[in-house]
Design a protein around this motif. Structure first.
Motif, mmCIF file in Angstrom:
data_model
loop_
_atom_site.group_PDB
_atom_site.id
_atom_site.type_symbol
_atom_site.label_atom_id
_atom_site.label_comp_id
_atom_site.label_asym_id
_atom_site.label_seq_id
_atom_site.Cartn_x
_atom_site.Cartn_y
_atom_site.Cartn_z
ATOM 1 N N ASP A 123 -5.050 -6.571 0.250
ATOM 2 C CA ASP A 123 -4.171 -5.357 -0.508
ATOM 3 C C ASP A 123 -5.032 -4.644 -1.620
ATOM 4 N N ASP A 141 -1.266 -3.456 4.694
ATOM 5 C CA ASP A 141 0.016 -3.730 4.114
ATOM 6 C C ASP A 141 0.844 -5.032 4.595
ATOM 7 N N ARG A 142 0.001 -5.784 5.393
ATOM 8 C CA ARG A 142 0.852 -7.063 5.798
ATOM 9 C C ARG A 142 1.368 -7.746 4.726
ATOM 10 N N ARG A 145 4.527 -6.073 3.268
ATOM 11 C CA ARG A 145 5.748 -6.107 4.322
ATOM 12 C C ARG A 145 6.367 -7.186 4.492
#
Length: 262
Positions: A123, A141-142, A145
């Protein structure tokens, strides 16, 4: 060429866990930047004798050297080699299988006379400005999310999400994680500036909503990287209890910005 690097600890009583570097090879044909955000572990063991700053210094130093000295090696391979080198330096004393073994987010950008390559893992953020002023944010963006319920406790995160399929990935002890990074390349002629930010600096956009990524890069270009960090500190202090911006685990986080313009 103009470069700027600012890195400020969130708490001056604690070591800064970020790492940042800018390298301009003697050939004069390009350069590179590396930004790592060390992951602060929760209270308890990590299986490692070493601190997060020790880890980020080792990994960041290795990654900077490999990115510059092996210009034809893809950034994913450079990161994999750097993780391997770092792991080998303490595998004989530490349990590198521990989910909280020292780890970090990664941003790397490398430019030559012809191309700009990039890699983002976890991030932190990389901003790329085109010749017409358009700014593109390269984000992994894992983590963002994931549903809030999945992040309820450190134990839950470590057992189900951290460096696991369906979760998110950081640079820790496994070299193969380099293949999970967001990567790409652009013609050098299509990029006029770039900036790498740890999430402590990216709070200006992501938490405090002071502007979008274009506004953020404009602020850095006009007023300097230090101005962005200073404004984040003002916003944090004004909302020390985090009432306006939920999801902040710390009032102040280590904040790093590296900017390059040509």
């Amino acid at each position: 060429m103009r470069t700027e690097l600012v890195s400020e600890p969130g708490d001056r009583a604690r070591p800064n866990e970020d790492f940042a570097s800018v390298a301009l090879p003697a050939s004069g044909q390009g350069g590179a930047l590396v930004v790592l955000d060390g992951v602060t572990p929760p209270t308890g063991g990590t299986g490692c004798l070493h601190s997060v700053p020790w880890f980020t210094a080792r990994l960041g130093g290795a990654l900077t050297e490999l990115t510059v000295s092996l210009p034809d090696v893809p950034l994913t391979e450079a990161l994999s080699l750097a993780i391997s080198r770092t792991s080998e330096s303490h595998a004989h004393t530490c349990d590198l299988s521990h989910p909280r073994t020292p780890q970090a987010t990664v941003v790397v950008a490398r430019w030559s006379a012809r191309t700009v390559e990039y890699l983002v893992l976890s991030d932190s953020a990389l901003l790329l400005e085109s010749e017409d002023g358009t700014v593109t944010a390269v984000l992994d963006d894992r983590l963002a999310r994931l549903p809030r319920s999945a992040l309820a406790t450190d134990a839950l995160i470590d057992s189900t999400l951290r460096n696991m399929e369906g979760g998110f990935f950081t640079a820790a002890a496994d070299p193969s994680v380099a293949g999970r990074a967001v990567t790409g390349a652009l013609p050098r002629s299509s990029v006029r500036s770039l900036a790498a930010l740890t999430d402590g600096a990216a709070r200006w956009v992501e938490k405090f909503r002071e502007g979008d990524w274009t506004d953020c890069l404009t602020l850095v270009r006009k007023d300097g990287a230090g101005a962005l960090v200073a404004r984040v500190r003002e916003l944090e202090s004004a909302d020390a209890e985090g009432r306006m911006h939920l999801g902040r685990s710390k009032t102040h986080d280590d904040a790093t910005v590296v900017y390059a313009e040509w």
